[in-house]
Design an enzyme around this catalytic site. Structure first.
Site, PDB file in Angstrom:
ATOM      1  CE  LYS A 132      -7.760   6.938   4.064  1.00 15.50           C
ATOM      2  NZ  LYS A 132      -6.388   6.629   4.106  1.00 15.50           N
TER       3      LYS A 132
ATOM      4  NE  ARG B 155       2.466   1.982  13.038  1.00 10.19           N
ATOM      5  CZ  ARG B 155       1.517   2.580  14.015  1.00 10.19           C
ATOM      6  NH1 ARG B 155       2.091   3.706  14.493  1.00 10.19           N
ATOM      7  NH2 ARG B 155       0.377   2.350  13.747  1.00 10.19           N
TER       8      ARG B 155
ATOM      9  CG  ASP C 278      -4.853   4.496   1.817  1.00  9.71           C
ATOM     10  OD1 ASP C 278      -6.142   4.927   1.545  1.00  9.71           O
ATOM     11  OD2 ASP C 278      -4.399   4.454   2.797  1.00  9.71           O
TER      12      ASP C 278
ATOM     13  CB  THR D 155     -11.062   4.241  12.646  1.00 13.70           C
ATOM     14  OG1 THR D 155      -9.649   4.461  11.949  1.00 13.70           O
ATOM     15  CG2 THR D 155     -11.772   3.261  12.026  1.00 13.70           C
TER      16      THR D 155
ATOM     17  CG  ASP E 186     -11.639  17.784  -5.992  1.00  9.98           C
ATOM     18  OD1 ASP E 186     -12.515  18.437  -6.492  1.00  9.98           O
ATOM     19  OD2 ASP E 186     -10.243  18.183  -6.094  1.00  9.98           O
TER      20      ASP E 186
ATOM     21  CE  LYS F 210      -2.333   1.553   3.635  1.00  9.49           C
ATOM     22  NZ  LYS F 210      -2.090   2.947   3.902  1.00  9.49           N
TER      23      LYS F 210
HETATM   24  O1  C5P Z   1       1.382   0.271  11.130  1.00 11.50           O
HETATM   25  P1  C5P Z   1      -0.280   0.137  10.912  1.00 11.50           P
HETATM   26  O2  C5P Z   1      -0.381  -1.540  11.074  1.00 11.50           O
HETATM   27  O3  C5P Z   1      -0.997   0.720  12.058  1.00 11.50           O
HETATM   28  O4  C5P Z   1      -0.712   0.759   9.705  1.00 11.50           O
HETATM   29  C1  C5P Z   1      -1.953   0.902   9.315  1.00 11.50           C
HETATM   30  C2  C5P Z   1      -2.086   1.444   8.010  1.00 11.50           C
HETATM   31  O5  C5P Z   1      -3.694   1.552   7.777  1.00 11.50           O
HETATM   32  C3  C5P Z   1      -1.950   2.836   7.831  1.00 11.50           C
HETATM   33  O6  C5P Z   1      -1.133   2.975   6.585  1.00 11.50           O
HETATM   34  C4  C5P Z   1      -2.902   3.776   8.287  1.00 11.50           C
HETATM   35  O7  C5P Z   1      -2.921   4.925   7.612  1.00 11.50           O
HETATM   36  C5  C5P Z   1      -3.812   2.735   7.589  1.00 11.50           C
HETATM   37  N1  C5P Z   1      -5.226   3.017   8.133  1.00 11.50           N
HETATM   38  C6  C5P Z   1      -5.782   2.737   9.200  1.00 11.50           C
HETATM   39  N2  C5P Z   1      -7.152   3.031   9.990  1.00 11.50           N
HETATM   40  C7  C5P Z   1      -8.159   3.360   9.250  1.00 11.50           C
HETATM   41  C8  C5P Z   1      -7.523   3.615   7.580  1.00 11.50           C
HETATM   42  C9  C5P Z   1      -6.370   3.402   7.198  1.00 11.50           C
HETATM   43  O8  C5P Z   1      -4.730   2.109  10.057  1.00 11.50           O
HETATM   44  N3  C5P Z   1      -9.040   3.308   9.490  1.00 11.50           N
END
Ligand code: C5P
Length: 241
Positions: free
Chosen positions: A69, A218, A67, A127, A72, A40
């Protein structure tokens, strides 16, 4: 569902390449393979490195979820979707708050762009919002009700699915049926740190709830051995589903 959706044996994990520059993202991509995970590219990496990094990842054979989003006026979003499709991305997304006209324009722009058109996913309520921050922007509805309303718009507009929390996946699966893709972030393999994610779920539990694809950053990108983490998830899903 588009023909580029997941088929048996395809990786469910989409690794979030939340890196500040192309070099780190490409170095990570060099440690994994397209059969182990999808990738992603989000706002940070795209703003820093632009379309070139997407093209390089696609050229290495990865399925890339762009991603960004989009939100517009319909014409602008449609053109942005067509441009993203030309980069060869596998999946992209747009905000459901743009409304059906914008979503249908986005969907229409992807028709006939390639033999395998990119999947188009709707973003409902971020979220990071709660009832207070939603009412601040004039959305008085309860967040869960708002998610259902917007997910309904997404489906009606012919998109392939939504991004949602794994906690909501079960309800979404029942409400929107088997063919509607559920892409879930906030996933944490058992025993890994939750970082700033509040309500996490394991890969196995998320898939049991109905998730099709798991966005994980992560716990994989910061692991000493990302391949071992991906293989562990794959084994867990294979043996326990
Ligand atoms: O490192 P981690 O697993 O927390 O990363 C989650 C990814 O999913 C990040 O790129 C974050 O921006 C994305 N994301 C999220 N919650 C959402 C939408 C997207 O954590 N509701």
């Amino acid at each position: 569902m588009a023909d580029s959706a997941r088929v048996v044996g395809d990786p469910r994990v989409i690794v979030a390449l939340d890196f500040p520059a192309a070099a780190e993202a490409l170095a990570f991509a060099g440690r994994v393979t397209p059969s182990l995970c999808r990738l992603k590219v989000g706002l940070e990496l795209f703003s820093a490195a632009g379309p070139a990094v997407v093209e390089q990842l696609v050229a290495r054979g990865f399925d890339v979820f762009l991603d960004l989003k989009f939100h517009d006026i319909p014409t602008t979003v449609a053109r942005a979707c067509a441009a993203a499709a030309r980069l060869g991305v596998w999946m992209l997304n747009a905000h459901a708050l743009g409304g059906t006209q914008m979503l249908e324009a986005a969907r229409g722009a992807l028709e006939g762009t390639r033999s395998r058109r990119p999947l188009l996913i709707g973003v409902t309520v971020l979220t990071s919002h709660d009832a207070g921050t939603l009412s601040e922007v004039g959305l008085a509805a309860d967040p869960a009700a708002q998610v259902l309303t917007l997910a309904g718009l997404v489906q009606k507009s012919g998109l392939d699915g939504i991004v949602c929390s794994a906690q909501e996946a079960g309800i979404m699966r029942v409400r929107f049926g088997a063919g509607f893709l559920l892409v879930t972030p906030g996933i944490r393999p058992a025993g890994t740190a939750s970082h700033d994610q509040q309500r996490t779920m394991t890969p196995h539990a998320a898939v049991r709830q109905g998730a099709d694809f798991l966005v994980i950053g992560r716990p994989i990108t910061q692991a000493p051995d990302p391949v071992a983490v991906l293989e562990g998830i794959d084994n867990e899903l294979r043996t326990r589903l």
